[in-house]
Motif scaffolding. Structure first.
Motif, PDB file in Angstrom:
ATOM      1  N   ILE A 129       0.888  -1.094  -0.009  1.00  0.00           N
ATOM      2  CA  ILE A 129      -0.258  -0.231   0.036  1.00  0.00           C
ATOM      3  C   ILE A 129       1.024   1.305   0.022  1.00  0.00           C
ATOM      4  O   ILE A 129       0.787   2.358  -1.063  1.00  0.00           O
ATOM      5  N   ASN A 130       1.990   1.070   0.830  1.00  0.00           N
ATOM      6  CA  ASN A 130       2.610   2.470   0.832  1.00  0.00           C
ATOM      7  C   ASN A 130       3.460   2.566  -0.193  1.00  0.00           C
ATOM      8  O   ASN A 130       3.509   3.983  -0.752  1.00  0.00           O
ATOM      9  N   VAL A 131       4.141   1.783  -0.853  1.00  0.00           N
ATOM     10  CA  VAL A 131       4.652   1.904  -2.126  1.00  0.00           C
ATOM     11  C   VAL A 131       3.801   2.485  -3.274  1.00  0.00           C
ATOM     12  O   VAL A 131       4.215   3.483  -4.021  1.00  0.00           O
ATOM     13  N   VAL A 132       2.775   1.859  -3.618  1.00  0.00           N
ATOM     14  CA  VAL A 132       1.668   2.203  -4.425  1.00  0.00           C
ATOM     15  C   VAL A 132       1.402   3.389  -4.587  1.00  0.00           C
ATOM     16  O   VAL A 132       1.263   4.364  -5.346  1.00  0.00           O
ATOM     17  N   PHE A 133       0.676   3.887  -3.170  1.00  0.00           N
ATOM     18  CA  PHE A 133       0.135   5.279  -2.859  1.00  0.00           C
ATOM     19  C   PHE A 133       1.296   6.234  -2.981  1.00  0.00           C
ATOM     20  O   PHE A 133       1.123   7.280  -3.516  1.00  0.00           O
ATOM     21  N   SER A 134       2.426   6.047  -2.550  1.00  0.00           N
ATOM     22  CA  SER A 134       3.712   6.929  -2.525  1.00  0.00           C
ATOM     23  C   SER A 134       4.046   7.059  -3.967  1.00  0.00           C
ATOM     24  O   SER A 134       4.434   8.320  -4.332  1.00  0.00           O
ATOM     25  N   THR A 135       4.047   6.107  -4.802  1.00  0.00           N
ATOM     26  CA  THR A 135       4.378   6.195  -6.223  1.00  0.00           C
ATOM     27  C   THR A 135       3.434   7.201  -6.891  1.00  0.00           C
ATOM     28  O   THR A 135       3.750   7.970  -7.669  1.00  0.00           O
ATOM     29  N   ILE A 136       2.105   7.211  -6.671  1.00  0.00           N
ATOM     30  CA  ILE A 136       1.268   7.939  -7.218  1.00  0.00           C
ATOM     31  C   ILE A 136       1.584   9.333  -6.660  1.00  0.00           C
ATOM     32  O   ILE A 136       1.368  10.377  -7.571  1.00  0.00           O
ATOM     33  N   GLY A 137       1.887   9.538  -5.421  1.00  0.00           N
ATOM     34  CA  GLY A 137       2.158  10.993  -4.766  1.00  0.00           C
ATOM     35  C   GLY A 137       3.416  11.668  -5.471  1.00  0.00           C
ATOM     36  O   GLY A 137       3.262  12.521  -5.820  1.00  0.00           O
ATOM     37  N   GLY A 138       4.297  10.427  -5.861  1.00  0.00           N
ATOM     38  CA  GLY A 138       5.614  11.010  -6.787  1.00  0.00           C
ATOM     39  C   GLY A 138       5.263  11.424  -8.178  1.00  0.00           C
ATOM     40  O   GLY A 138       5.672  12.714  -8.404  1.00  0.00           O
ATOM     41  N   VAL A 139       4.235  10.965  -8.637  1.00  0.00           N
ATOM     42  CA  VAL A 139       4.010  11.389  -9.971  1.00  0.00           C
ATOM     43  C   VAL A 139       3.296  12.526  -9.909  1.00  0.00           C
ATOM     44  O   VAL A 139       3.288  13.634 -10.764  1.00  0.00           O
ATOM     45  N   ILE A 140       2.310  12.688  -8.870  1.00  0.00           N
ATOM     46  CA  ILE A 140       1.556  14.093  -8.862  1.00  0.00           C
ATOM     47  C   ILE A 140       2.471  15.035  -8.264  1.00  0.00           C
ATOM     48  O   ILE A 140       2.561  16.197  -8.952  1.00  0.00           O
ATOM     49  N   GLY A 141       3.578  15.000  -7.453  1.00  0.00           N
ATOM     50  CA  GLY A 141       4.672  15.647  -7.094  1.00  0.00           C
ATOM     51  C   GLY A 141       5.435  16.181  -8.254  1.00  0.00           C
ATOM     52  O   GLY A 141       5.725  17.219  -8.504  1.00  0.00           O
ATOM     53  N   ALA A 142       5.706  15.287  -9.161  1.00  0.00           N
ATOM     54  CA  ALA A 142       6.365  15.553 -10.399  1.00  0.00           C
ATOM     55  C   ALA A 142       5.679  16.597 -11.243  1.00  0.00           C
ATOM     56  O   ALA A 142       6.485  17.758 -11.906  1.00  0.00           O
TER      57      ALA A 142
END
Length: 155
Positions: A129-142
């Motif tokens: 869960i943390n990796v999936v949702f944090s990756t989504i956050g990373g794309v949003i952050g980019a």
């Protein structure tokens, strides 16, 4: 990946993990793991805020930083959870040993077994869960951090 980006991922993932352990504030994770996504966004912001303008947003780099932030956040969440669970188990153990009752010791044994199985499930679930949702956050952050390069005029 540079040391700056790894450090940013550790800070972002750690911030999301700590915020997820605060009573009341942790309820924000009900909304699509908002604190975990926020940790990914923070990690990418810290890592890429000083990058020069570019034609395209660095979505791939954001995803990598976000995923790494998810790993750091998951590890910290698991460690914090184990500390809390260990404290509860220890308190029950002291009570069971003080009572010296066979029923109390048996209850502690059952609780410890269930807690151990729960920890295994939580570790796997937390990591995914943390990796999936944090990756989504990373794309949003980019997308948020990205600054477009000025358009060149032909002449």
């Amino acid at each position: 990946m540079s040391g700056k980006k790894i450090g940013a991922a550790a800070i972002g993932g750690g911030a999301g993990a700590v915020a997820s352990q605060i009573p009341g504030l942790q309820l924000l994770n009900i909304a699509c793991c908002a604190l975990v996504v926020g940790g990914g966004i923070l990690a990418v912001y810290l890592a890429l805020k000083d990058d020069p303008p570019a034609a395209a947003a660095p979505y791939g780099e954001g995803a990598k930083i976000g995923a790494l932030a998810g790993v750091f956040g998951s590890v910290l969440s698991i460690l914090l959870g184990l500390l809390i669970l260990g404290g509860l188990t220890g308190a029950m153990g002291i009570g069971a040993l003080a009572a010296e009752s066979a029923e109390d010791i048996e209850a502690l044994s059952l609780f410890s077994t269930i807690a151990g199985l729960g920890v295994i499930a939580i570790v796997g679930f937390s990591l995914v869960i943390n990796v999936v949702f944090s990756t989504i956050g990373g794309v949003i952050g980019a997308a948020v951090v990205h600054r477009k390069a000025p358009a060149r005029v032909s002449g």
